[in-house]
Design a protein around this motif. Structure first.
Motif, PDB file in Angstrom:
ATOM      1  N   VAL A 144      21.906   6.174 -60.823  1.00  0.00           N
ATOM      2  CA  VAL A 144      20.743   5.028 -60.596  1.00  0.00           C
ATOM      3  C   VAL A 144      20.808   4.650 -59.046  1.00  0.00           C
ATOM      4  O   VAL A 144      19.901   4.267 -58.406  1.00  0.00           O
TER       5      VAL A 144
ATOM      6  N   ALA B  61      19.613   6.922 -56.588  1.00  0.00           N
ATOM      7  CA  ALA B  61      18.346   7.022 -56.567  1.00  0.00           C
ATOM      8  C   ALA B  61      17.518   5.828 -55.959  1.00  0.00           C
ATOM      9  O   ALA B  61      16.608   5.819 -55.272  1.00  0.00           O
ATOM     10  N   LEU B  62      18.111   4.463 -56.223  1.00  0.00           N
ATOM     11  CA  LEU B  62      17.663   3.480 -55.708  1.00  0.00           C
ATOM     12  C   LEU B  62      17.733   3.600 -54.017  1.00  0.00           C
ATOM     13  O   LEU B  62      16.863   3.036 -53.554  1.00  0.00           O
TER      14      LEU B  62
ATOM     15  N   LEU C 109      15.040   5.657 -52.831  1.00  0.00           N
ATOM     16  CA  LEU C 109      13.760   5.001 -52.806  1.00  0.00           C
ATOM     17  C   LEU C 109      13.616   3.914 -51.945  1.00  0.00           C
ATOM     18  O   LEU C 109      12.489   3.078 -51.883  1.00  0.00           O
TER      19      LEU C 109
ATOM     20  N   PHE D 106      15.684   0.952 -51.795  1.00  0.00           N
ATOM     21  CA  PHE D 106      16.168  -0.182 -52.127  1.00  0.00           C
ATOM     22  C   PHE D 106      17.448  -0.336 -51.517  1.00  0.00           C
ATOM     23  O   PHE D 106      18.192   0.465 -52.166  1.00  0.00           O
ATOM     24  N   ASP D 107      17.459  -1.156 -50.528  1.00  0.00           N
ATOM     25  CA  ASP D 107      18.961  -1.184 -50.109  1.00  0.00           C
ATOM     26  C   ASP D 107      19.685  -2.537 -50.477  1.00  0.00           C
ATOM     27  O   ASP D 107      19.378  -3.199 -51.236  1.00  0.00           O
ATOM     28  N   GLY D 108      20.870  -2.576 -50.116  1.00  0.00           N
ATOM     29  CA  GLY D 108      21.872  -3.669 -50.419  1.00  0.00           C
ATOM     30  C   GLY D 108      22.320  -3.744 -51.769  1.00  0.00           C
ATOM     31  O   GLY D 108      22.884  -4.960 -52.209  1.00  0.00           O
ATOM     32  N   ILE D 109      22.347  -2.574 -52.494  1.00  0.00           N
ATOM     33  CA  ILE D 109      22.868  -2.593 -53.912  1.00  0.00           C
ATOM     34  C   ILE D 109      24.049  -1.473 -53.468  1.00  0.00           C
ATOM     35  O   ILE D 109      23.812  -0.237 -53.705  1.00  0.00           O
ATOM     36  N   SER D 110      25.321  -2.157 -53.932  1.00  0.00           N
ATOM     37  CA  SER D 110      26.488  -1.189 -53.508  1.00  0.00           C
ATOM     38  C   SER D 110      26.869  -0.505 -54.775  1.00  0.00           C
ATOM     39  O   SER D 110      27.621   0.683 -54.840  1.00  0.00           O
ATOM     40  N   ASP D 111      26.671  -0.942 -56.141  1.00  0.00           N
ATOM     41  CA  ASP D 111      27.318  -0.087 -57.076  1.00  0.00           C
ATOM     42  C   ASP D 111      26.108  -0.447 -58.357  1.00  0.00           C
ATOM     43  O   ASP D 111      25.530  -1.652 -58.451  1.00  0.00           O
ATOM     44  N   VAL D 112      26.068   0.405 -59.456  1.00  0.00           N
ATOM     45  CA  VAL D 112      25.291   0.052 -60.555  1.00  0.00           C
ATOM     46  C   VAL D 112      26.052   0.826 -61.486  1.00  0.00           C
ATOM     47  O   VAL D 112      26.736   1.522 -61.701  1.00  0.00           O
TER      48      VAL D 112
ATOM     49  N   GLU E 171      23.730  -3.057 -64.501  1.00  0.00           N
ATOM     50  CA  GLU E 171      24.368  -4.269 -63.969  1.00  0.00           C
ATOM     51  C   GLU E 171      24.331  -3.895 -62.509  1.00  0.00           C
ATOM     52  O   GLU E 171      24.835  -2.821 -62.035  1.00  0.00           O
TER      53      GLU E 171
ATOM     54  N   TYR F 219      25.198  -4.437 -58.574  1.00  0.00           N
ATOM     55  CA  TYR F 219      26.125  -5.278 -57.823  1.00  0.00           C
ATOM     56  C   TYR F 219      25.318  -5.359 -56.486  1.00  0.00           C
ATOM     57  O   TYR F 219      25.250  -4.346 -55.687  1.00  0.00           O
TER      58      TYR F 219
ATOM     59  N   GLU G 135      24.819  -6.929 -52.671  1.00  0.00           N
ATOM     60  CA  GLU G 135      25.648  -7.438 -51.425  1.00  0.00           C
ATOM     61  C   GLU G 135      24.945  -8.717 -51.059  1.00  0.00           C
ATOM     62  O   GLU G 135      23.673  -8.814 -50.855  1.00  0.00           O
TER      63      GLU G 135
ATOM     64  N   ARG H 175      15.183 -10.797 -52.870  1.00  0.00           N
ATOM     65  CA  ARG H 175      15.970  -9.919 -53.296  1.00  0.00           C
ATOM     66  C   ARG H 175      15.455  -9.495 -55.143  1.00  0.00           C
ATOM     67  O   ARG H 175      15.381  -8.298 -55.152  1.00  0.00           O
TER      68      ARG H 175
ATOM     69  N   GLU I 284      12.216  -7.654 -55.016  1.00  0.00           N
ATOM     70  CA  GLU I 284      12.771  -6.173 -54.929  1.00  0.00           C
ATOM     71  C   GLU I 284      13.213  -5.495 -56.187  1.00  0.00           C
ATOM     72  O   GLU I 284      12.816  -4.336 -56.375  1.00  0.00           O
TER      73      GLU I 284
ATOM     74  N   LEU J 153      11.743   2.538 -61.549  1.00  0.00           N
ATOM     75  CA  LEU J 153      13.156   3.475 -61.896  1.00  0.00           C
ATOM     76  C   LEU J 153      13.819   3.186 -63.228  1.00  0.00           C
ATOM     77  O   LEU J 153      14.047   4.154 -63.809  1.00  0.00           O
TER      78      LEU J 153
END
Lengths: 86, 86
Positions: A22, A25-26, A29, A31-37, B44, B46, B48, B55, B58, B66
């Protein structure tokens, strides 16, 4: 009718390939700034009558036995209240 | 590091065979008083930096695109805070 929520998530030290897929895929697509899911499960249990402490303890036992694999997953039991959401 | 939770649940009018199987198994294991179970997913994320309204908007778009199949699933986005748990 009260709703008790059981959240089941992979333990922090366990690899989570679904969550990683996920997260990848983010990024693709845009979608930045998400370090982990991390991806887990959410169970909504519709409980008849009042949710007492004994009832919650019973649901914790049920979660341990049936809903979570406690070798690789953590779970959390909580009563759903309208205020618990933002 | 802020955590944004996306809960994805089958819509109320959609049959949930996974949840029904869990409800049946709970009954067979002797856990009474649970009239229904719905099973969904919990993500979940995470994030930044700070979780601003933009945010969150988004992340809502990402969830729609997704994480959830909005034909059969509802989703809810919220910021995870320690106080939101009992």
């Amino acid at each position: 009718m009260a709703v008790v929520v059981v959240d089941v998530m992979p333990k922090r030290e366990i690899l989570d390939p679904q969550g990683q897929a996920v997260a990848g895929a983010l990024g693709r697509l845009g979608f930045d700034g998400i370090s982990d899911v991390r991806q887990g499960k959410r169970f909504e249990l519709y409980v008849e009558g009042e949710v007492t402490e004994e009832r919650l303890a019973e649901i914790r036992r049920a979660a341990e036995k049936l809903l979570a694999n406690t070798v690789i997953e953590d779970f959390r039991v909580r009563v759903e209240t309208p205020e618990s959401h933002t």
